[in-house]
Write a protein that holds these residues in place. Structure first.
Motif, PDB file in Angstrom:
ATOM      1  N   LYS A 231       0.860  -1.189   0.000  1.00  7.76           N
ATOM      2  CA  LYS A 231       0.000   0.000   0.000  1.00  7.76           C
ATOM      3  C   LYS A 231       0.895   1.237   0.000  1.00  7.76           C
ATOM      4  O   LYS A 231       1.876   1.287   0.760  1.00  7.76           O
ATOM      5  CB  LYS A 231      -0.864  -0.039   1.265  1.00  7.76           C
ATOM      6  N   LEU A 232       0.578   2.221  -0.824  1.00  6.16           N
ATOM      7  CA  LEU A 232       1.343   3.467  -0.845  1.00  6.16           C
ATOM      8  C   LEU A 232       0.611   4.506   0.007  1.00  6.16           C
ATOM      9  O   LEU A 232      -0.512   4.905  -0.331  1.00  6.16           O
ATOM     10  CB  LEU A 232       1.489   3.968  -2.290  1.00  6.16           C
ATOM     11  N   ALA A 233       1.242   4.921   1.108  1.00  8.34           N
ATOM     12  CA  ALA A 233       0.601   5.913   1.990  1.00  8.34           C
ATOM     13  C   ALA A 233       0.705   7.308   1.396  1.00  8.34           C
ATOM     14  O   ALA A 233      -0.161   8.152   1.617  1.00  8.34           O
ATOM     15  CB  ALA A 233       1.269   5.888   3.355  1.00  8.34           C
ATOM     16  N   GLY A 234       1.776   7.568   0.656  1.00  8.68           N
ATOM     17  CA  GLY A 234       1.951   8.883   0.063  1.00  8.68           C
ATOM     18  C   GLY A 234       3.399   9.127  -0.309  1.00  8.68           C
ATOM     19  O   GLY A 234       4.258   8.243  -0.172  1.00  8.68           O
ATOM     20  N   VAL A 235       3.625  10.330  -0.795  1.00  7.19           N
ATOM     21  CA  VAL A 235       4.948  10.728  -1.272  1.00  7.19           C
ATOM     22  C   VAL A 235       5.398  11.947  -0.468  1.00  7.19           C
ATOM     23  O   VAL A 235       4.659  12.927  -0.364  1.00  7.19           O
ATOM     24  CB  VAL A 235       4.873  11.085  -2.780  1.00  7.19           C
ATOM     25  N   GLY A 236       6.601  11.885   0.093  1.00  6.34           N
ATOM     26  CA  GLY A 236       7.171  13.006   0.827  1.00  6.34           C
ATOM     27  C   GLY A 236       8.360  13.556   0.059  1.00  6.34           C
ATOM     28  O   GLY A 236       9.302  12.830  -0.247  1.00  6.34           O
ATOM     29  N   ILE A 237       8.306  14.843  -0.280  1.00  8.86           N
ATOM     30  CA  ILE A 237       9.346  15.458  -1.115  1.00  8.86           C
ATOM     31  C   ILE A 237      10.010  16.590  -0.329  1.00  8.86           C
ATOM     32  O   ILE A 237       9.317  17.399   0.289  1.00  8.86           O
ATOM     33  CB  ILE A 237       8.709  16.026  -2.404  1.00  8.86           C
ATOM     34  N   VAL A 238      11.317  16.668  -0.376  1.00 10.65           N
ATOM     35  CA  VAL A 238      11.996  17.760   0.312  1.00 10.65           C
ATOM     36  C   VAL A 238      11.760  19.060  -0.479  1.00 10.65           C
ATOM     37  O   VAL A 238      11.272  20.047   0.071  1.00 10.65           O
ATOM     38  CB  VAL A 238      13.506  17.462   0.486  1.00 10.65           C
ATOM     39  N   ILE A 239      12.091  19.067  -1.770  1.00  4.28           N
ATOM     40  CA  ILE A 239      11.919  20.282  -2.586  1.00  4.28           C
ATOM     41  C   ILE A 239      11.140  19.929  -3.858  1.00  4.28           C
ATOM     42  O   ILE A 239      11.621  19.153  -4.691  1.00  4.28           O
ATOM     43  CB  ILE A 239      13.287  20.892  -2.982  1.00  4.28           C
ATOM     44  N   GLU A 240       9.952  20.484  -3.969  1.00  2.00           N
ATOM     45  CA  GLU A 240       9.155  20.290  -5.196  1.00  2.00           C
ATOM     46  C   GLU A 240       9.300  21.523  -6.072  1.00  2.00           C
ATOM     47  O   GLU A 240       9.173  22.656  -5.591  1.00  2.00           O
ATOM     48  CB  GLU A 240       7.674  20.078  -4.833  1.00  2.00           C
ATOM     49  N   LYS A 241       9.580  21.311  -7.357  1.00  2.00           N
ATOM     50  CA  LYS A 241       9.551  22.425  -8.303  1.00  2.00           C
ATOM     51  C   LYS A 241       8.140  22.450  -8.885  1.00  2.00           C
ATOM     52  O   LYS A 241       7.815  21.674  -9.791  1.00  2.00           O
ATOM     53  CB  LYS A 241      10.638  22.248  -9.365  1.00  2.00           C
ATOM     54  N   GLY A 242       7.318  23.334  -8.304  1.00  2.00           N
ATOM     55  CA  GLY A 242       5.899  23.345  -8.627  1.00  2.00           C
ATOM     56  C   GLY A 242       5.595  23.768 -10.050  1.00  2.00           C
ATOM     57  O   GLY A 242       4.489  23.549 -10.539  1.00  2.00           O
ATOM     58  N   PHE A 243       6.594  24.347 -10.723  1.00  2.00           N
ATOM     59  CA  PHE A 243       6.372  24.786 -12.109  1.00  2.00           C
ATOM     60  C   PHE A 243       6.685  23.683 -13.107  1.00  2.00           C
ATOM     61  O   PHE A 243       6.547  23.875 -14.315  1.00  2.00           O
ATOM     62  CB  PHE A 243       7.220  26.033 -12.412  1.00  2.00           C
ATOM     63  N   GLN A 244       7.125  22.519 -12.610  1.00  2.00           N
ATOM     64  CA  GLN A 244       7.293  21.359 -13.489  1.00  2.00           C
ATOM     65  C   GLN A 244       6.148  20.390 -13.214  1.00  2.00           C
ATOM     66  O   GLN A 244       5.409  20.552 -12.251  1.00  2.00           O
ATOM     67  CB  GLN A 244       8.683  20.741 -13.294  1.00  2.00           C
ATOM     68  N   LYS A 245       5.996  19.365 -14.060  1.00  2.00           N
ATOM     69  CA  LYS A 245       4.700  18.695 -14.061  1.00  2.00           C
ATOM     70  C   LYS A 245       4.548  17.498 -13.124  1.00  2.00           C
ATOM     71  O   LYS A 245       3.461  16.939 -12.995  1.00  2.00           O
ATOM     72  CB  LYS A 245       4.337  18.300 -15.489  1.00  2.00           C
ATOM     73  N   GLY A 246       5.637  17.118 -12.435  1.00  2.51           N
ATOM     74  CA  GLY A 246       5.596  15.899 -11.611  1.00  2.51           C
ATOM     75  C   GLY A 246       4.534  15.915 -10.526  1.00  2.51           C
ATOM     76  O   GLY A 246       3.829  14.915 -10.324  1.00  2.51           O
ATOM     77  N   GLY A 247       4.416  17.040  -9.809  1.00  2.00           N
ATOM     78  CA  GLY A 247       3.447  17.114  -8.711  1.00  2.00           C
ATOM     79  C   GLY A 247       2.030  16.861  -9.205  1.00  2.00           C
ATOM     80  O   GLY A 247       1.271  16.104  -8.583  1.00  2.00           O
ATOM     81  N   ALA A 248       1.683  17.467 -10.342  1.00  2.00           N
ATOM     82  CA  ALA A 248       0.328  17.290 -10.883  1.00  2.00           C
ATOM     83  C   ALA A 248       0.114  15.847 -11.340  1.00  2.00           C
ATOM     84  O   ALA A 248      -0.945  15.260 -11.091  1.00  2.00           O
ATOM     85  CB  ALA A 248       0.111  18.252 -12.046  1.00  2.00           C
ATOM     86  N   ILE A 249       1.128  15.261 -11.974  1.00  2.00           N
ATOM     87  CA  ILE A 249       0.978  13.881 -12.465  1.00  2.00           C
ATOM     88  C   ILE A 249       0.674  12.940 -11.299  1.00  2.00           C
ATOM     89  O   ILE A 249      -0.221  12.098 -11.370  1.00  2.00           O
ATOM     90  CB  ILE A 249       2.261  13.413 -13.196  1.00  2.00           C
ATOM     91  N   ILE A 250       1.394  13.117 -10.205  1.00  2.00           N
ATOM     92  CA  ILE A 250       1.229  12.180  -9.083  1.00  2.00           C
ATOM     93  C   ILE A 250      -0.049  12.474  -8.299  1.00  2.00           C
ATOM     94  O   ILE A 250      -0.797  11.564  -7.957  1.00  2.00           O
ATOM     95  CB  ILE A 250       2.502  12.180  -8.221  1.00  2.00           C
ATOM     96  N   ARG A 251      -0.334  13.759  -8.052  1.00  2.00           N
ATOM     97  CA  ARG A 251      -1.588  14.092  -7.342  1.00  2.00           C
ATOM     98  C   ARG A 251      -2.798  13.678  -8.172  1.00  2.00           C
ATOM     99  O   ARG A 251      -3.806  13.246  -7.613  1.00  2.00           O
ATOM    100  CB  ARG A 251      -1.629  15.588  -7.016  1.00  2.00           C
ATOM    101  N   ASP A 252      -2.716  13.761  -9.503  1.00  2.00           N
ATOM    102  CA  ASP A 252      -3.839  13.360 -10.356  1.00  2.00           C
ATOM    103  C   ASP A 252      -4.133  11.870 -10.259  1.00  2.00           C
ATOM    104  O   ASP A 252      -5.214  11.416 -10.632  1.00  2.00           O
ATOM    105  CB  ASP A 252      -3.569  13.727 -11.833  1.00  2.00           C
ATOM    106  N   LYS A 253      -3.175  11.104  -9.780  1.00  2.33           N
ATOM    107  CA  LYS A 253      -3.415   9.668  -9.560  1.00  2.33           C
ATOM    108  C   LYS A 253      -4.106   9.426  -8.218  1.00  2.33           C
ATOM    109  O   LYS A 253      -4.298   8.287  -7.813  1.00  2.33           O
ATOM    110  CB  LYS A 253      -2.083   8.902  -9.542  1.00  2.33           C
ATOM    111  N   GLY A 254      -4.411  10.512  -7.494  1.00  2.00           N
ATOM    112  CA  GLY A 254      -5.064  10.359  -6.191  1.00  2.00           C
ATOM    113  C   GLY A 254      -4.079  10.064  -5.075  1.00  2.00           C
ATOM    114  O   GLY A 254      -4.467   9.651  -3.983  1.00  2.00           O
ATOM    115  N   ILE A 255      -2.789  10.263  -5.363  1.00  2.00           N
ATOM    116  CA  ILE A 255      -1.753   9.973  -4.362  1.00  2.00           C
ATOM    117  C   ILE A 255      -1.470  11.237  -3.555  1.00  2.00           C
ATOM    118  O   ILE A 255      -1.353  12.338  -4.114  1.00  2.00           O
ATOM    119  CB  ILE A 255      -0.471   9.463  -5.066  1.00  2.00           C
TER     120      ILE A 255
END
Ligand code: 5GP
Length: 194
Positions: A146-170
C-alpha cells in the motif's frame, strides 16, 4: 517548512530557470540537523498512516528517508540504480526516464524488502517531472504494497511531476514548493511560517 526554505534561500544556487543546486546541505554535503528536522516533519505529517517502510532512490533520497524512518521507527530502503554483485535477481525493477540526461535507467529493489504486508512512504529529494517517483510507485505496486503517500523535500511546482502524481489520487507532501527560478531568484509557493 521555514527552516528548509531559509536554507534554500541562503545557500541554494539557481543554475538555470529549471535547476537548483543545493549541494551544501542535500545533494553532496549533508546537513544532519536539517535532515533530522526534515525527517521529523515527514513523520509528523504521516504519523497516522500506518507506515511500515520508507522507500527512496539512491543517493540523494537516502538522508531524508533515513531520518524519516528513524523518527517513524521503520526501515528505510533505497532503490539501486545499478545492479551489483549481491543484487542480481529476486528484484522488482522499473524504468526511470531522466529528462536531464535524456535516457532511461532501471532501478531495482529486492523482493525481500517490500511485500504486500507493507504500507510504504515514498521519499525523494526533488520532485521535478515525476519520473523517479513514478518508478518507485511502479515498484510499490509490483510488490502489492500500500502506498501511503509521497514526501518530497523540494518540489519544483512549475514542473509537471506534482500534478501527475496528485492526479493519480496519491497524497504528496512537499516541505518546500518552488514556484519559480526565473531571474536567478527562488520564489516559493504560499506562505509557510512553521
Ligand atoms: P524527476 O524529474 O524524476 O521528478 O526528478 C528526478 C531527480 O532529478 C530528482 O530525484 C533529483 O535527484 C533530480 N533533480 C531534478 N531537478 C533537480 C534540481 O533542480 N536540482 C537538483 N539538485 N536535482 C534535481
Amino acid at each position: 517548512m521555514k527552516l528548509l526554505k531559509d536554507k534554500i534561500q541562503n545557500e541554494g544556487r539557481v543554475l538555470s530557470e529549471n535547476v537548483l543546486k543545493v549541494d551544501t546541505f542535500l545533494n553532496h554535503q549533508i546537513d544532519p540537523p536539517l535532515m533530522q528536522a526534515v525527517g521529523e516533519e515527514f513523520a509528523r505529517r504521516f504519523k497516522d498512516a500506518g507506515i511500515t517502510k520508507v522507500i527512496t532512490i539512491e543517493s540523494s533520497g537516502i538522508a531524508p528517508a533515513m531520518m524519516a524512518g528513524l523518527v517513524l521507527g521503520v526501515p528505510a530502503i533505497f532503490a539501486r540504480k545499478q545492479k551489483s554483485l549481491t543484487l542480481i535477481d529476486h528484484l522488482y525493477t522499473a524504468s526511470v526516464f531522466s529528462f536531464t540526461k535524456n535516457e532511461s535507467n532501471d532501478i531495482s529493489v529486492s523482493k525481500d524488502f517490500v511485500t504486500s504486508e507493507d504500507t510504504v512512504l515514498l521519499i525523494d529529494d526533488f520532485l521535478a517531472n515525476g519520473q523517479a517517483a513514478l518508478g518507485l510507485i511502479d515498484i510499490v505496486e509490483q510488490a502489492g504494497a500500500k502506498l501511503a503517500g509521497v514526501g518530497i523535500v523540494i518540489e519544483k511546482g512549475f514542473q509537471k511531476g506534482g500534478a501527475i502524481i496528485r492526479d493519480k489520487g496519491i497524497r504528496v507532501e512537499s516541505l518546500a514548493i518552488i514556484s519559480s527560478l526565473a531571474n536567478g531568484k527562488v520564489e516559493f509557493l504560499g506562505e509557510d511560517l512553521s
